[in-house]
Scaffold this motif. Sequence first.
Motif, PDB file in Angstrom:
ATOM      1  N   ILE A 284     -93.850   7.115 -13.380  1.00  0.00           N
ATOM      2  CA  ILE A 284     -94.147   8.394 -13.094  1.00  0.00           C
ATOM      3  C   ILE A 284     -94.798   8.921 -11.664  1.00  0.00           C
ATOM      4  O   ILE A 284     -94.222   9.756 -10.796  1.00  0.00           O
ATOM      5  CB  ILE A 284     -95.207   9.194 -14.177  1.00  0.00           C
ATOM      6  N   ALA A 285     -95.731   7.928 -11.132  1.00  0.00           N
ATOM      7  CA  ALA A 285     -96.234   8.144  -9.786  1.00  0.00           C
ATOM      8  C   ALA A 285     -95.244   7.844  -8.797  1.00  0.00           C
ATOM      9  O   ALA A 285     -95.100   8.371  -7.576  1.00  0.00           O
ATOM     10  CB  ALA A 285     -97.328   7.025  -9.654  1.00  0.00           C
ATOM     11  N   GLN A 286     -94.230   6.813  -9.300  1.00  0.00           N
ATOM     12  CA  GLN A 286     -93.129   6.435  -8.147  1.00  0.00           C
ATOM     13  C   GLN A 286     -92.112   7.537  -8.011  1.00  0.00           C
ATOM     14  O   GLN A 286     -91.707   7.931  -6.834  1.00  0.00           O
ATOM     15  CB  GLN A 286     -92.515   4.983  -8.435  1.00  0.00           C
ATOM     16  N   VAL A 287     -91.686   8.010  -9.203  1.00  0.00           N
ATOM     17  CA  VAL A 287     -90.835   9.024  -9.049  1.00  0.00           C
ATOM     18  C   VAL A 287     -91.336  10.459  -8.382  1.00  0.00           C
ATOM     19  O   VAL A 287     -90.767  11.054  -7.385  1.00  0.00           O
ATOM     20  CB  VAL A 287     -90.570   9.729 -10.598  1.00  0.00           C
ATOM     21  N   ALA A 288     -92.538  10.650  -8.644  1.00  0.00           N
ATOM     22  CA  ALA A 288     -93.163  11.869  -7.862  1.00  0.00           C
ATOM     23  C   ALA A 288     -93.261  11.424  -6.485  1.00  0.00           C
ATOM     24  O   ALA A 288     -93.292  12.677  -5.624  1.00  0.00           O
ATOM     25  CB  ALA A 288     -94.531  12.112  -8.290  1.00  0.00           C
ATOM     26  N   ALA A 289     -93.461  10.234  -6.016  1.00  0.00           N
ATOM     27  CA  ALA A 289     -93.642  10.126  -4.778  1.00  0.00           C
ATOM     28  C   ALA A 289     -92.302   9.994  -3.751  1.00  0.00           C
ATOM     29  O   ALA A 289     -92.181  10.271  -2.722  1.00  0.00           O
ATOM     30  CB  ALA A 289     -94.358   8.568  -4.355  1.00  0.00           C
ATOM     31  N   ASP A 290     -91.266   9.446  -4.613  1.00  0.00           N
ATOM     32  CA  ASP A 290     -89.908   9.511  -4.022  1.00  0.00           C
ATOM     33  C   ASP A 290     -88.921  10.592  -4.054  1.00  0.00           C
ATOM     34  O   ASP A 290     -87.964  10.779  -3.398  1.00  0.00           O
ATOM     35  CB  ASP A 290     -89.302   8.103  -4.425  1.00  0.00           C
ATOM     36  N   TYR A 291     -89.300  11.526  -4.833  1.00  0.00           N
ATOM     37  CA  TYR A 291     -88.292  12.616  -5.279  1.00  0.00           C
ATOM     38  C   TYR A 291     -89.148  13.920  -5.147  1.00  0.00           C
ATOM     39  O   TYR A 291     -90.278  14.100  -5.621  1.00  0.00           O
ATOM     40  CB  TYR A 291     -87.710  12.430  -6.607  1.00  0.00           C
ATOM     41  N   GLU A 292     -88.342  14.936  -5.120  1.00  0.00           N
ATOM     42  CA  GLU A 292     -88.957  16.408  -5.396  1.00  0.00           C
ATOM     43  C   GLU A 292     -88.732  16.806  -6.628  1.00  0.00           C
ATOM     44  O   GLU A 292     -87.818  16.982  -6.925  1.00  0.00           O
ATOM     45  CB  GLU A 292     -88.441  17.409  -4.282  1.00  0.00           C
ATOM     46  N   VAL A 293     -89.897  16.462  -7.431  1.00  0.00           N
ATOM     47  CA  VAL A 293     -89.871  17.007  -8.858  1.00  0.00           C
ATOM     48  C   VAL A 293     -90.237  18.365  -9.209  1.00  0.00           C
ATOM     49  O   VAL A 293     -91.328  18.789  -8.818  1.00  0.00           O
ATOM     50  CB  VAL A 293     -90.751  15.855  -9.729  1.00  0.00           C
ATOM     51  N   ALA A 294     -89.523  18.992  -9.827  1.00  0.00           N
ATOM     52  CA  ALA A 294     -89.859  20.342 -10.477  1.00  0.00           C
ATOM     53  C   ALA A 294     -90.739  20.166 -12.038  1.00  0.00           C
ATOM     54  O   ALA A 294     -91.684  20.985 -12.106  1.00  0.00           O
ATOM     55  CB  ALA A 294     -88.817  21.281 -10.714  1.00  0.00           C
ATOM     56  N   ASP A 295     -90.247  19.245 -12.598  1.00  0.00           N
ATOM     57  CA  ASP A 295     -91.014  19.243 -14.081  1.00  0.00           C
ATOM     58  C   ASP A 295     -90.837  17.638 -14.544  1.00  0.00           C
ATOM     59  O   ASP A 295     -89.692  17.106 -14.189  1.00  0.00           O
ATOM     60  CB  ASP A 295     -90.642  20.066 -14.923  1.00  0.00           C
ATOM     61  N   ILE A 296     -91.594  16.937 -15.342  1.00  0.00           N
ATOM     62  CA  ILE A 296     -91.491  16.009 -15.693  1.00  0.00           C
ATOM     63  C   ILE A 296     -91.929  15.691 -17.167  1.00  0.00           C
ATOM     64  O   ILE A 296     -93.363  16.281 -17.377  1.00  0.00           O
ATOM     65  CB  ILE A 296     -92.254  14.687 -14.702  1.00  0.00           C
ATOM     66  N   THR A 297     -91.284  14.989 -18.179  1.00  0.00           N
ATOM     67  CA  THR A 297     -91.774  14.967 -19.618  1.00  0.00           C
ATOM     68  C   THR A 297     -91.627  13.375 -19.984  1.00  0.00           C
ATOM     69  O   THR A 297     -90.540  12.936 -19.813  1.00  0.00           O
ATOM     70  CB  THR A 297     -90.988  15.917 -20.449  1.00  0.00           C
ATOM     71  N   LEU A 298     -92.747  12.908 -20.869  1.00  0.00           N
ATOM     72  CA  LEU A 298     -92.462  11.471 -21.317  1.00  0.00           C
ATOM     73  C   LEU A 298     -92.169  11.692 -22.863  1.00  0.00           C
ATOM     74  O   LEU A 298     -93.076  12.520 -23.547  1.00  0.00           O
ATOM     75  CB  LEU A 298     -93.829  10.858 -21.133  1.00  0.00           C
ATOM     76  N   ARG A 299     -91.418  11.360 -23.514  1.00  0.00           N
ATOM     77  CA  ARG A 299     -90.835  11.462 -24.661  1.00  0.00           C
ATOM     78  C   ARG A 299     -91.036  10.091 -25.416  1.00  0.00           C
ATOM     79  O   ARG A 299     -90.376   9.289 -25.121  1.00  0.00           O
ATOM     80  CB  ARG A 299     -89.570  11.861 -24.798  1.00  0.00           C
ATOM     81  N   GLU A 300     -91.732  10.275 -26.635  1.00  0.00           N
ATOM     82  CA  GLU A 300     -91.934   9.057 -27.445  1.00  0.00           C
ATOM     83  C   GLU A 300     -90.566   8.995 -28.473  1.00  0.00           C
ATOM     84  O   GLU A 300     -90.097   9.924 -28.744  1.00  0.00           O
ATOM     85  CB  GLU A 300     -93.088   9.187 -28.105  1.00  0.00           C
ATOM     86  N   PRO A 301     -90.186   7.688 -28.531  1.00  0.00           N
ATOM     87  CA  PRO A 301     -88.984   7.595 -29.835  1.00  0.00           C
ATOM     88  C   PRO A 301     -89.528   8.170 -31.037  1.00  0.00           C
ATOM     89  O   PRO A 301     -90.716   8.163 -31.586  1.00  0.00           O
ATOM     90  CB  PRO A 301     -88.933   6.244 -29.774  1.00  0.00           C
ATOM     91  N   ASP A 302     -88.301   8.924 -31.701  1.00  0.00           N
ATOM     92  CA  ASP A 302     -88.739   9.306 -33.196  1.00  0.00           C
ATOM     93  C   ASP A 302     -88.437   8.668 -34.053  1.00  0.00           C
ATOM     94  O   ASP A 302     -87.846   7.712 -33.681  1.00  0.00           O
ATOM     95  CB  ASP A 302     -87.998  10.769 -33.254  1.00  0.00           C
ATOM     96  N   ILE A 303     -89.041   8.860 -35.171  1.00  0.00           N
ATOM     97  CA  ILE A 303     -88.821   7.847 -36.300  1.00  0.00           C
ATOM     98  C   ILE A 303     -87.224   7.604 -36.721  1.00  0.00           C
ATOM     99  O   ILE A 303     -86.922   6.408 -37.021  1.00  0.00           O
ATOM    100  CB  ILE A 303     -89.371   8.476 -37.558  1.00  0.00           C
ATOM    101  N   GLU A 304     -86.278   8.532 -36.479  1.00  0.00           N
ATOM    102  CA  GLU A 304     -85.039   8.269 -36.796  1.00  0.00           C
ATOM    103  C   GLU A 304     -84.374   7.020 -36.032  1.00  0.00           C
ATOM    104  O   GLU A 304     -83.663   6.258 -36.580  1.00  0.00           O
ATOM    105  CB  GLU A 304     -84.211   9.608 -36.809  1.00  0.00           C
ATOM    106  N   GLU A 305     -84.847   7.220 -34.805  1.00  0.00           N
ATOM    107  CA  GLU A 305     -84.452   6.178 -34.009  1.00  0.00           C
ATOM    108  C   GLU A 305     -84.897   4.782 -34.290  1.00  0.00           C
ATOM    109  O   GLU A 305     -84.124   3.889 -34.408  1.00  0.00           O
ATOM    110  CB  GLU A 305     -84.642   6.483 -32.466  1.00  0.00           C
ATOM    111  N   VAL A 306     -86.300   4.759 -34.738  1.00  0.00           N
ATOM    112  CA  VAL A 306     -86.924   3.495 -34.950  1.00  0.00           C
ATOM    113  C   VAL A 306     -86.254   2.988 -36.331  1.00  0.00           C
ATOM    114  O   VAL A 306     -85.929   1.843 -36.565  1.00  0.00           O
ATOM    115  CB  VAL A 306     -88.247   3.595 -35.337  1.00  0.00           C
ATOM    116  N   VAL A 307     -86.035   3.749 -37.402  1.00  0.00           N
ATOM    117  CA  VAL A 307     -85.283   3.478 -38.584  1.00  0.00           C
ATOM    118  C   VAL A 307     -83.873   2.819 -38.477  1.00  0.00           C
ATOM    119  O   VAL A 307     -83.535   2.001 -38.832  1.00  0.00           O
ATOM    120  CB  VAL A 307     -85.330   4.749 -39.697  1.00  0.00           C
ATOM    121  N   HIS A 308     -83.256   3.645 -37.470  1.00  0.00           N
ATOM    122  CA  HIS A 308     -82.014   3.108 -37.001  1.00  0.00           C
ATOM    123  C   HIS A 308     -81.887   1.790 -36.589  1.00  0.00           C
ATOM    124  O   HIS A 308     -81.023   0.969 -36.955  1.00  0.00           O
ATOM    125  CB  HIS A 308     -81.237   4.279 -36.019  1.00  0.00           C
TER     126      HIS A 308
END
Length: 314
Positions: A284-308
Motif C-alpha cells: 500500500i505504501a509503495q502504491v501510494a508513493a508511485d501512483y496518484e491514488v483516489a481510493d484504496i481498499t484491502l479485501r479479505e478472501p470470502d469463505i466461498e473462495e476458501v471452501v472452493h
Amino acid sequence: MAAVIEAEGLGKDYTVAEGPLLRRRRRRVSAVRDVSFRVAPGEIVGYLGPNGAGKSTTLKMLIGILAPSTGRVRVTGLEPVRARTRLARRIGVVFGQRTTLWWDLPLRDSLALTRHLYRVPRADHARRLAELTEVLELAPFLATPVRQLSLGQRMRGDLAAALLHAPQVLVLDEPTIGLDVVSKTAIREFLLRLNAERGTTILLTTHDLGDVQRLCRRVMVIDGGRLAFDGDLTGLHAVAPSPRTLVVDLAAPAAPIAVPGARTVRVEGPRQWLELEGNPARVIAQVAADYEVADITLREPDIEEVVHRIYADR
C-alpha cells in the motif's frame, strides 16, 4: 460438557442399479463415509459442502429418517432411528425447500395443529406462539392460507412450527434459500437471538456464505462424503489460504500497477485489482508513493473462495 450431537464413524451406503433393464447390475455407493464430530450445547455450526457431498444424508441420519450403514449417532442422548418419536419432541427441523405447514389451512390453524402433534400443553403453546408471533412478525398473515404466503413469510411460519415445542436442537437445511435480503437478515437475527436467549443448539446446511459469516462460530466442510474440515472460520482460511486483494482507484486510467509484492490481475478504467503476495502495508505504501491514488481498499478472501479451494485441492 456432554455433546448434544455426537457422530462416530458415521456412514451411509446406497445400492444403485445400472445398465439395460434386463441386465441390471447393482453397485454400492457411499453417500457418507466415516464422519465423526461432536456438537456441544449452545453451538451454532455450519455444515457446508457442494451438492451431492453428503450434507442432507447426514442430517437425515441425525433426525432419524435414515438409518446409518456404519458407525453410531446420538442426538440429545438418543439413537435417532430407535427413538424417533422421543427425539422429535427434543429437536426442531426446517427444510428450506419443503414446508411442514398445511398448504390449504391458514397459518394460525397449522400452528394450532402442531401443538397436538407434539402434545404441548395449551398454556405453554399459547405463550410460545405469542412470543414467536412478536419476534417473527407473524401477526399480519396468521389468517392467510399457507399457499398464499410469500417464501419469506412461509419460512418464518416454518420456523415458528419447529420451535413451538421448545426444542433443544434446531436443524436447518438451507433456511434462507430464495429469500430476499430483508428476509434473510430477519431470519439470521432471529436465530442469533434464539441461540443467545434460549441456548438452542443450531446445525445448518447452507450455500449462502452470508449465513455462515453472520451465524456460525464453527464450520464443518464435507466433500465426497468425508469431512474435509472442522474448525472455526480463521482455521478454515488457514487450511485453504487465499490471497488478499488490494482494490486501487487511481486518479486516471493507467497501465497495470507494478510494485513488489503484488500482481495486477484485473483492470477496469482507473480501478485495478492487485493480488497480494507480500506485506500489505508495504505494498500500500509503495502504491501510494508511485501512483496518484483516489481510493484504496484491502479485501479479505470470502469463505466461498476458501471452501472452493478445499474442493479443488481434494
